[in-house]
Design a protein around this motif. Structure first.
Motif, PDB file in Angstrom:
ATOM      1  N   GLY A  36       0.826  -1.214   0.000  1.00  8.46           N
ATOM      2  CA  GLY A  36       0.000   0.000   0.000  1.00  8.46           C
ATOM      3  C   GLY A  36       0.853   1.252   0.000  1.00  8.46           C
ATOM      4  N   CYS A  37       0.158   2.383  -0.140  1.00 14.20           N
ATOM      5  CA  CYS A  37       0.858   3.672  -0.112  1.00 14.20           C
ATOM      6  C   CYS A  37       1.370   3.935   1.309  1.00 14.20           C
ATOM      7  CB  CYS A  37      -0.089   4.782  -0.539  1.00 14.20           C
ATOM      8  SG  CYS A  37       0.707   6.408  -0.591  1.00 14.20           S
ATOM      9  N   ALA A  38       2.483   4.656   1.378  1.00 15.57           N
ATOM     10  CA  ALA A  38       3.079   4.974   2.683  1.00 15.57           C
ATOM     11  C   ALA A  38       2.388   6.140   3.376  1.00 15.57           C
ATOM     12  CB  ALA A  38       4.563   5.287   2.498  1.00 15.57           C
ATOM     13  N   ASP A  39       1.289   6.643   2.806  1.00 17.94           N
ATOM     14  CA  ASP A  39       0.563   7.768   3.398  1.00 17.94           C
ATOM     15  C   ASP A  39       0.339   7.513   4.896  1.00 17.94           C
ATOM     16  OD1 ASP A  39      -1.736   9.396   4.270  1.00 17.94           O
ATOM     17  OD2 ASP A  39      -1.869   9.964   2.159  1.00 17.94           O
ATOM     18  N   ARG A  40       0.720   8.490   5.723  1.00 21.02           N
ATOM     19  CA  ARG A  40       0.678   8.292   7.178  1.00 21.02           C
ATOM     20  C   ARG A  40      -0.734   8.240   7.737  1.00 21.02           C
ATOM     21  NH1 ARG A  40       4.503  13.093   8.740  1.00 21.02           N
ATOM     22  NH2 ARG A  40       3.707  13.814   6.738  1.00 21.02           N
ATOM     23  N   PRO A  61       5.656   5.341  -1.297  1.00 20.57           N
ATOM     24  CA  PRO A  61       4.810   6.444  -1.753  1.00 20.57           C
ATOM     25  C   PRO A  61       4.092   6.095  -3.055  1.00 20.57           C
ATOM     26  CG  PRO A  61       6.946   7.266  -1.053  1.00 20.57           C
ATOM     27  CD  PRO A  61       7.056   5.765  -1.108  1.00 20.57           C
ATOM     28  N   GLY A  62       2.759   6.027  -3.008  1.00 19.59           N
ATOM     29  CA  GLY A  62       1.963   5.748  -4.199  1.00 19.59           C
ATOM     30  C   GLY A  62       1.620   4.284  -4.408  1.00 19.59           C
ATOM     31  N   ALA A  63       2.182   3.377  -3.577  1.00 26.93           N
ATOM     32  CA  ALA A  63       1.962   1.917  -3.755  1.00 26.93           C
ATOM     33  C   ALA A  63       2.372   1.475  -5.159  1.00 26.93           C
ATOM     34  CB  ALA A  63       0.502   1.541  -3.467  1.00 26.93           C
ATOM     35  N   VAL A  95      -4.059   1.178  -3.869  1.00 27.46           N
ATOM     36  CA  VAL A  95      -3.907   2.630  -3.988  1.00 27.46           C
ATOM     37  C   VAL A  95      -5.006   3.248  -3.118  1.00 27.46           C
ATOM     38  CG1 VAL A  95      -2.890   2.559  -6.289  1.00 27.46           C
ATOM     39  CG2 VAL A  95      -5.365   2.694  -6.073  1.00 27.46           C
ATOM     40  N   HIS A  96      -5.070   4.564  -3.048  1.00 31.00           N
ATOM     41  CA  HIS A  96      -6.102   5.168  -2.195  1.00 31.00           C
ATOM     42  C   HIS A  96      -6.507   6.532  -2.734  1.00 31.00           C
ATOM     43  CE1 HIS A  96      -3.521   8.131   0.064  1.00 31.00           C
ATOM     44  NE2 HIS A  96      -2.608   7.409  -0.529  1.00 31.00           N
ATOM     45  N   THR A  97      -7.666   6.994  -2.276  1.00 25.22           N
ATOM     46  CA  THR A  97      -8.150   8.312  -2.705  1.00 25.22           C
ATOM     47  C   THR A  97      -7.365   9.402  -1.987  1.00 25.22           C
ATOM     48  OG1 THR A  97      -9.827   8.365  -0.964  1.00 25.22           O
ATOM     49  CG2 THR A  97     -10.493   7.434  -3.085  1.00 25.22           C
ATOM     50  N   ASP A  98      -7.342  10.585  -2.543  1.00 22.98           N
ATOM     51  CA  ASP A  98      -6.661  11.747  -1.958  1.00 22.98           C
ATOM     52  C   ASP A  98      -5.159  11.480  -1.752  1.00 22.98           C
ATOM     53  OD1 ASP A  98      -6.949  14.439  -1.075  1.00 22.98           O
ATOM     54  OD2 ASP A  98      -6.680  13.783   0.984  1.00 22.98           O
ATOM     55  N   CYS A  99      -4.582  10.701  -2.676  1.00 26.43           N
ATOM     56  CA  CYS A  99      -3.154  10.354  -2.558  1.00 26.43           C
ATOM     57  C   CYS A  99      -2.298  11.568  -2.956  1.00 26.43           C
ATOM     58  CB  CYS A  99      -2.834   9.167  -3.463  1.00 26.43           C
ATOM     59  SG  CYS A  99      -1.103   8.668  -3.388  1.00 26.43           S
ATOM     60  N   LEU A 100      -1.411  11.964  -2.054  1.00 21.39           N
ATOM     61  CA  LEU A 100      -0.594  13.164  -2.316  1.00 21.39           C
ATOM     62  C   LEU A 100       0.332  12.968  -3.514  1.00 21.39           C
ATOM     63  CD1 LEU A 100       0.361  14.283   1.306  1.00 21.39           C
ATOM     64  CD2 LEU A 100      -1.534  15.053  -0.131  1.00 21.39           C
ATOM     65  N   ILE A 101       0.814  11.737  -3.698  1.00 13.69           N
ATOM     66  CA  ILE A 101       1.712  11.464  -4.822  1.00 13.69           C
ATOM     67  C   ILE A 101       0.962  11.619  -6.147  1.00 13.69           C
ATOM     68  CG2 ILE A 101       3.031   9.622  -5.978  1.00 13.69           C
ATOM     69  CD1 ILE A 101       4.434  10.629  -3.511  1.00 13.69           C
TER      70      ILE A 101
END
Ligand SMILES: [Zn+2]
Length: 207
Positions: A36-40, A61-63, A95-101
């Motif tokens: 998965g994405c590394a989003d905290r 970052p970004g998966a 992946v996920h919504t609102d992903c900063l990458i």
């Protein structure tokens, strides 16, 4: 002196420690590699209620999955070699919504996200493909739609890269590994699974 977050972490760790007399968690349930994405903001172990010993986690970052991704090969080998050997194992790319990458990719600063050539190449390819489609279909000025398409195309590229790994190909053919592509809604925690036939996300249900 600046307030040190590590002191707070140490206190939390002390509160979370298991009693000395307790047995270590059982390892006999490893069934999943979760990439998965590394989003905290994301906590896959909580969103999915994974128990200790059930999942290997790989987060970046970004998966994103590299075509010759050695980290994934190592994880898949470890998963396949771990008991129980008669059970189907799973690999999830989420992946996920609102992903900063992906938002940075949409907003045209992909080159600044990472100096790593592969990350830039992955994002640039995906962005190029999405904007080509946007031009044809006329939604290039709709940032929400562009982001949705980036989520989808980035995942599809990672899934395609994953299946170039010999260890993954072999495990799929032998019926030992199933691949899942997911979109996690960062706000609601709903999970949408990629339908491989339509290449669209659908609310995750057991079929
Ligand atoms: Zn992200």
């Amino acid at each position: 002196m600046k307030n040190d977050f590590m002191k707070e972490l140490l206190l939390r760790h002390k509160l979370a420690m298991a009693p000395e007399s307790s047995a270590p968690p059982d390892y006999h349930h490893q069934m999943v590699v979760y990439l998965g994405c590394a989003d905290r903001r994301l906590k896959p172990e909580e969103h999915l209620k994974f128990q200790p010993g059930e999942a290997f986690y790989l987060r970046n970052p970004g998966a994103l999955v590299h075509p010759q991704d050695e980290n994934i090969e190592v994880m898949v080998e470890a998963l396949l070699e771990s008991p129980p050997h008669d059970k189907l194992k799973h690999l999830i790319i989420s992946v996920h919504t609102d992903c900063l990458i992906l938002k940075a990719c949409r907003d045209g600063c992909g080159d600044k996200i990472s100096r790593r050539r592969y990350v830039k190449k992955h994002l640039n390819n995906v962005h190029h493909e999405v904007m080509k489609e946007a031009k044809t279909k006329g939604w290039g000025n709709d940032p929400a739609k562009v982001l949705k398409e980036l989520e989808k195309k980035s995942l599809l590229q990672s899934l395609a890269n994953l299946e170039t790994l010999p260890v993954v190909q072999k495990a799929i053919v032998e019926g030992n590994l199933k691949i899942h592509g997911w979109l996690l809604d960062t706000h609601t925690r709903n999970i949408y699974a990629m339908n491989p036939d339509t290449q669209e996300f659908e609310l995750w249900v057991i079929i």
